[in-house]
Design a protein around this motif. Sequence first.
Motif, PDB file in Angstrom:
ATOM      1  N   ARG A   1      -0.821 -67.153 -13.916  1.00 31.22           N
ATOM      2  CA  ARG A   1      -0.979 -66.007 -14.458  1.00 31.22           C
ATOM      3  C   ARG A   1      -0.742 -65.836 -15.886  1.00 31.22           C
ATOM      4  O   ARG A   1      -1.364 -65.075 -16.732  1.00 31.22           O
ATOM      5  CB  ARG A   1      -0.306 -64.770 -13.667  1.00 31.22           C
ATOM      6  N   PHE A   2       0.260 -66.435 -16.383  1.00 24.46           N
ATOM      7  CA  PHE A   2       0.497 -66.682 -17.876  1.00 24.46           C
ATOM      8  C   PHE A   2      -0.649 -67.340 -18.403  1.00 24.46           C
ATOM      9  O   PHE A   2      -1.166 -67.152 -19.474  1.00 24.46           O
ATOM     10  CB  PHE A   2       1.911 -67.414 -18.000  1.00 24.46           C
TER      11      PHE A   2
ATOM     12  N   LEU B   1      -3.642 -65.428 -19.364  1.00 24.06           N
ATOM     13  CA  LEU B   1      -3.087 -64.464 -20.676  1.00 24.06           C
ATOM     14  C   LEU B   1      -3.216 -65.248 -21.866  1.00 24.06           C
ATOM     15  O   LEU B   1      -2.912 -64.674 -22.789  1.00 24.06           O
ATOM     16  CB  LEU B   1      -1.811 -63.652 -20.549  1.00 24.06           C
TER      17      LEU B   1
ATOM     18  N   GLU C   1       1.677 -59.317 -11.012  1.00 17.51           N
ATOM     19  CA  GLU C   1       0.722 -59.064 -12.297  1.00 17.51           C
ATOM     20  C   GLU C   1       1.248 -58.293 -13.201  1.00 17.51           C
ATOM     21  O   GLU C   1       1.485 -58.346 -14.196  1.00 17.51           O
ATOM     22  CB  GLU C   1      -0.398 -58.227 -11.615  1.00 17.51           C
ATOM     23  N   THR C   2       2.053 -57.274 -12.770  1.00 17.64           N
ATOM     24  CA  THR C   2       2.879 -56.297 -13.617  1.00 17.64           C
ATOM     25  C   THR C   2       4.099 -56.810 -14.299  1.00 17.64           C
ATOM     26  O   THR C   2       4.408 -56.906 -15.662  1.00 17.64           O
ATOM     27  CB  THR C   2       3.407 -54.910 -12.922  1.00 17.64           C
TER      28      THR C   2
ATOM     29  N   ALA D   1       2.654 -59.267 -16.883  1.00 10.78           N
ATOM     30  CA  ALA D   1       2.163 -58.774 -18.020  1.00 10.78           C
ATOM     31  C   ALA D   1       3.211 -58.257 -18.956  1.00 10.78           C
ATOM     32  O   ALA D   1       3.231 -58.192 -20.082  1.00 10.78           O
ATOM     33  CB  ALA D   1       1.239 -57.680 -17.621  1.00 10.78           C
ATOM     34  N   ALA D   2       4.166 -57.451 -18.222  1.00 13.56           N
ATOM     35  CA  ALA D   2       5.439 -57.188 -19.217  1.00 13.56           C
ATOM     36  C   ALA D   2       6.146 -58.067 -19.706  1.00 13.56           C
ATOM     37  O   ALA D   2       6.412 -58.114 -21.174  1.00 13.56           O
ATOM     38  CB  ALA D   2       6.430 -56.120 -17.998  1.00 13.56           C
TER      39      ALA D   2
ATOM     40  N   ASP E   1       4.931 -60.984 -20.762  1.00 10.62           N
ATOM     41  CA  ASP E   1       4.100 -61.598 -21.767  1.00 10.62           C
ATOM     42  C   ASP E   1       4.138 -60.735 -23.076  1.00 10.62           C
ATOM     43  O   ASP E   1       4.291 -61.226 -24.223  1.00 10.62           O
ATOM     44  CB  ASP E   1       2.666 -61.559 -21.154  1.00 10.62           C
ATOM     45  N   ALA E   2       4.050 -59.371 -22.877  1.00  9.05           N
ATOM     46  CA  ALA E   2       4.208 -58.524 -24.042  1.00  9.05           C
ATOM     47  C   ALA E   2       5.695 -58.842 -24.697  1.00  9.05           C
ATOM     48  O   ALA E   2       5.678 -58.817 -25.892  1.00  9.05           O
ATOM     49  CB  ALA E   2       4.096 -57.159 -23.401  1.00  9.05           C
TER      50      ALA E   2
END
Length: 206
Positions: free
Chosen positions: A22-23, A26, A187-188, A191-192, A194-195
Motif C-alpha cells: 500500500r505504501f 502511494l 488503507e486509512t 494514508a495517514a 504517508d501524509a
Amino acid sequence: MSGFIIGLTGGVAAGKTEVTRRFQALGVHVADADVTARRVVEPGQPALSRIVARFGPGVLLPDGTLDRRKLRELVFADADARRALEAITHPAIRAALEAECRTAPGPYAIAAVPLLTEAGGRAAYPWVDRILLVDTPVELQRERLMRRDGVSRELAERMIAAQAPREARMAIADDVIVNDGHPDHLETAVAALDAKYRALAACHPL
C-alpha cells in the motif's frame, strides 16, 4: 534522494507485505531486507567470499552460487556457526539497505526489516529515523500462519515464539498499524502515515 527513512517491522504473518504494498501504491520506495539478503551473497559480492573463507567451498553449488540448503544445515545446529554467518551477512545487508534508501526517489523511503527487533533495533539501525510496527493480535497471527503455510497450531505457536515478543517490538516502535483484518482500516492508516512521513521529511535535514 530520500533523506528520511522509515524502518518497517512486524512479527511473522502480521501483514507487513500488505502494508508495504500500500505504501508502494502511494509512490514510496521500499527496500526489502529479504531481497537484499539474497543480493549480498551473489557471486562477486564480498560477503560470499567471506562465507566461503569461513565455511569452505562446500557451501557453493557447481555454478558458483551459494548452496543455501547446505549452509542452513551447517548453521542450524551450531550456534557459533550461525553467529559467524550473521557477523558476515548482517552488516552487508544493513549497508545495502541504507544505500538503497538514501538513493531512492521521493521524500522518504522504507526499509522493510522483519527481524529489526531481533537484530538489535535502533542500535543496529541508527540511520532509521522512525520505526513503524505492523502489529496483529497473536490469535489472528496464529490463524494466518496456519492458513497461509498449512502448518499445525503447535508449529504456528513455535514459529511465533521463536521471534521477539510482541512487547519488545512495541517498545521500539514510533508508529503502529494494527492489522486486524479490516482492509478499510489498513488503507486509512497507511494514508495517514504517508501524509505524516511526507510532512516530517519536508522538515528533515538532508
